[in-house]
Enzyme design. Structure first.
Site, short mmCIF file in Angstrom:
data_model
loop_
_atom_site.label_atom_id
_atom_site.label_comp_id
_atom_site.label_asym_id
_atom_site.label_seq_id
_atom_site.Cartn_x
_atom_site.Cartn_y
_atom_site.Cartn_z
N ASP A 24 -1.54 12.24 -3.38
CA ASP A 24 -1.59 13.69 -3.50
C ASP A 24 -1.73 14.07 -4.98
O ASP A 24 -0.90 13.68 -5.80
CB ASP A 24 -0.30 14.28 -2.93
CG ASP A 24 -0.39 15.78 -2.70
OD1 ASP A 24 -1.08 16.46 -3.49
OD2 ASP A 24 0.23 16.28 -1.75
N ASP A 47 -9.90 11.16 -6.44
CA ASP A 47 -11.11 11.97 -6.58
C ASP A 47 -10.80 13.29 -7.28
O ASP A 47 -11.57 14.24 -7.21
CB ASP A 47 -11.77 12.22 -5.22
CG ASP A 47 -10.90 13.04 -4.27
OD1 ASP A 47 -9.69 13.18 -4.54
OD2 ASP A 47 -11.43 13.53 -3.26
N GLU A 103 -12.30 9.55 1.78
CA GLU A 103 -13.07 9.47 0.54
C GLU A 103 -14.49 9.95 0.74
O GLU A 103 -15.05 10.66 -0.13
CB GLU A 103 -13.08 8.03 0.03
CG GLU A 103 -13.86 7.84 -1.26
CD GLU A 103 -13.85 6.41 -1.75
OE1 GLU A 103 -14.50 6.14 -2.77
OE2 GLU A 103 -13.20 5.56 -1.12
N GLU A 153 0.86 -1.18 0.00
CA GLU A 153 0.00 0.00 0.00
C GLU A 153 0.89 1.24 0.00
O GLU A 153 1.62 1.48 0.96
CB GLU A 153 -0.89 0.01 1.24
CG GLU A 153 -1.85 -1.14 1.36
CD GLU A 153 -3.12 -0.91 0.55
OE1 GLU A 153 -3.54 0.25 0.41
OE2 GLU A 153 -3.69 -1.91 0.07
#
Length: 237
Positions: A147, A183, A218, A72
């Protein structure tokens, strides 16, 4: 042990912005007690991970078993990592996070949930991949909400760019996957182009997989009307 190291002139630009945040008593306690057991430092040799004779990360020693490994990149506060690892105990999960509050928060979750298939690295994930991870050794790499570096002059710092993608692809096994979620619409478009340009990767935009939980970060974006894009590519050769 827990210090931020400035980038050196000859090193690649960082894809994250170092920041300092207060830890609080519980997270400080978690670092003191749990980091020596379940964590290691990318940069500090005093808290280095177990290594093979050729200097690479010894995942069998780190986890106490041999299992497919998921990395991750930027695990944040760790809630997604903990949830996915709990639902997928047959794989091992290495969460790499540059910011200490996230490292500490995930350690708290590991103890609370009794998870044994997660380890936490403090530092730059790309540096770890370059220096310590064997080619073809990873089952999957995740980068959830990296980022976006929205200003044009900062785009060179984005995680999803051709040289970083080539590094990730090299560390994946054939058939292994790279999963990115963002997003930021413009970043999603750029990421899709970069991933599609690699001839050894196949895939692209997909509906949000059920195995990726919606995190608090999120959800805040969704509440603001942000559209989330998931991209999953697979190494084909």
């Amino acid at each position: 042990m827990f210090t931020h190291r400035a980038s050196r002139p000859h090193e690649p630009l960082r894809t994250f912005h170092p920041r300092r945040s207060p830890l609080g008593r519980d997270r400080t306690d978690a670092l003191d007690r749990l980091f020596p057991r379940w964590g290691f430092s990318v940069d500090d040799e005093r808290a280095a991970p177990p290594r093979t004779p050729d200097g690479l990360l010894d995942t069998a020693a780190l986890f106490g078993r041999t299992a497919p490994l998921v990395v991750e990149i930027g695990s944040g506060m760790g809630d997604a990592t903990a949830a996915m690892a709990a639902a997928d105990p047959g794989r091992d999960w290495l969460a790499v996070e540059a910011h200490l509050p996230g490292v500490a928060a995930l350690l708290v979750l590991l103890e609370r949930e009794g998870l044994t298939n997660v380890r936490v690295a403090h530092g730059d994930a790309l540096r770890l991949l370059r220096a310590s991870v064997a080619p073809g050794s990873l089952d999957a790499v995740h980068a959830f909400f990296p980022d976006p570096w929205p200003k044009a002059r900062h785009h060179k710092r984005r995680l999803v760019q051709s040289d970083h993608v080539a590094l990730v692809r090299d560390r994946l096994r054939v058939g292994g996957t790279f999963h990115v979620a963002t997003d930021w619409a413009e970043y999603a478009e750029q990421a899709a182009e970069v991933l599609a340009a690699d001839p050894d990767l196949d895939g692209g935009v997909v509906p949000r997989p059920a195995h990726r939980p919606v995190t608090r970060f999120e959800q805040r974006g969704l509440d603001l009307g942000h559209a989330v894009t998931d991209l999953i590519v697979r190494r084909v050769r």
